[in-house]
Design an enzyme around this catalytic site. Structure first.
Site, PDB file in Angstrom:
ATOM      1  N   ASP A  36      10.166   0.095  -1.256  1.00  0.00           N
ATOM      2  CA  ASP A  36      11.495   0.339  -0.235  1.00  0.00           C
ATOM      3  C   ASP A  36      10.937   0.140   1.518  1.00  0.00           C
ATOM      4  O   ASP A  36       9.936   0.773   1.506  1.00  0.00           O
ATOM      5  CB  ASP A  36      11.911   1.901  -0.370  1.00  0.00           C
ATOM      6  CG  ASP A  36      12.799   1.924  -1.914  1.00  0.00           C
ATOM      7  OD1 ASP A  36      12.743   0.843  -2.626  1.00  0.00           O
ATOM      8  OD2 ASP A  36      13.158   2.785  -2.326  1.00  0.00           O
TER       9      ASP A  36
ATOM     10  N   HIS B  77       4.783  -2.274  -5.427  1.00  0.00           N
ATOM     11  CA  HIS B  77       5.026  -2.628  -6.698  1.00  0.00           C
ATOM     12  C   HIS B  77       4.716  -4.310  -6.577  1.00  0.00           C
ATOM     13  O   HIS B  77       4.469  -4.942  -5.663  1.00  0.00           O
ATOM     14  CB  HIS B  77       6.258  -2.458  -7.258  1.00  0.00           C
ATOM     15  CG  HIS B  77       6.569  -1.012  -7.863  1.00  0.00           C
ATOM     16  ND1 HIS B  77       6.541  -0.661  -9.129  1.00  0.00           N
ATOM     17  CD2 HIS B  77       6.873  -0.058  -7.026  1.00  0.00           C
ATOM     18  CE1 HIS B  77       7.044   0.627  -9.038  1.00  0.00           C
ATOM     19  NE2 HIS B  77       6.953   1.235  -7.962  1.00  0.00           N
TER      20      HIS B  77
ATOM     21  N   SER C   5       2.870   3.444   5.283  1.00  0.00           N
ATOM     22  CA  SER C   5       2.344   2.332   6.122  1.00  0.00           C
ATOM     23  C   SER C   5       3.000   0.983   5.731  1.00  0.00           C
ATOM     24  O   SER C   5       4.184   1.284   6.011  1.00  0.00           O
ATOM     25  CB  SER C   5       0.735   2.244   6.110  1.00  0.00           C
ATOM     26  OG  SER C   5       0.521   1.286   6.921  1.00  0.00           O
TER      27      SER C   5
END
Length: 283
Positions: free
Chosen positions: A96, A152, A250
């Site tokens: 995200d 992911h 980050s």
């Protein structure tokens, strides 16, 4: 831009250079790991209010139930909140966040921001491992403090190497990207390299100031040593599988070889993305 804004920006940039980046990050790391109820509840409550964290999508919706700020920060999501694009040739967002930049790597140069770039060789810190990506494709995804902070797999592949690269810990945001040369290739990072059905792929987890740690499923939480550390692996991960997580946020940089994939033209710098959303496709 006003003179006042320019001055504020320059003060911020100069402060990045003089503060004790690693010492400050270690102090924050200890605070974030504390399981003292008074400490962790105060920090979580303040952070949640400051950034407007949406706990309704978290598996554990009560923020104060977490044992530490770190556990809260790396919280898992409810089943079904993030769908992994099911098209066999899709390349999905690893996290995200927002697209910082994406596009083609030009003769080994990766575009960072207005007036700034870095080389893929410096990013990966190994000329041989970097070679396949010199004219490939890249996408840089920035995770803000409010975002879900697990990273992911953008495409299925076998993890073959991880390379811990020591470095600086500049903050990562639009201001530093535009003013710190080679930002993502200067900060501490973990390079994850894969064999996929379309060739080599890399996912680089880039640290930043007060990022108290980077973790991968293959290495566990990284312990900074101040030296390059290369490890061999043989771990297959499906598209969408968890690869790692940030303890405070980050950036993740995704790399593919030349003529192996293409990003969707709808995505530009600053596009908001969610983990599992299709960003492009293999060729």
């Amino acid at each position: 831009m006003s003179l006042t804004s320019q001055l504020k920006k320059q003060i911020f940039i100069q402060a990045q250079r003089v503060v004790p980046q690693h010492k400050l990050s270690r102090i924050v790391g200890k605070l974030a790991a504390s399981e003292n109820p008074v400490v962790k509840n105060a920090v979580i409550t303040a952070f949640k209010a400051q950034y407007g964290i949406d706990m309704s999508i978290a598996e554990q919706s009560n923020a104060l139930k977490f044992k530490s700020f770190n556990e809260f920060f790396t919280r898992s999501l409810k089943d079904g909140v993030r769908e992994i694009d099911s098209n066999a040739n899709s390349v999905v967002s690893p996290a995200d966040g927002a697209i910082s930049q994406l596009g083609k790597i030009e003769n080994g140069d990766v575009f960072q921001a207005k007036g700034q770039k870095f080389t893929v060789e410096n990013l990966i810190a190994d000329p041989q491992l970097a070679e396949p990506f010199k004219n490939g494709q890249f996408a840089t995804v920035y995770l803000s403090p409010k975002d879900y902070h697990r990273v992911h797999m953008p495409f299925a592949g076998t993890l073959t190497e991880t390379l811990y690269v020591p470095g600086e810990l500049f903050s990562v945001n639009q201001t530093t990207a535009e003013n710190i040369p080679g930002l993502f290739a200067r900060n501490e990072r973990m390079v994850c390299l894969f064999d996929t059905e379309v060739g080599r792929m890399a996912v680089v987890l880039v640290g930043a100031m007060i990022v108290a740690g980077i973790e991968t499923v293959a290495t566990g939480k990284v312990k900074p040593t101040g030296r390059l550390e290369l490890n061999q692996h043989d771990l297959f991960l499906e598209k969408g599988a968890e690869l790692g997580r940030f303890y405070l946020g980050s950036t993740a940089v995704v790399l593919f070889e030349e003529n192996k994939m293409q990003w969707d033209a709808a995505f530009k710098a600053n596009s908001t993305v969610v983990m599992g959303e299709a960003l492009g496709h293999t060729l």
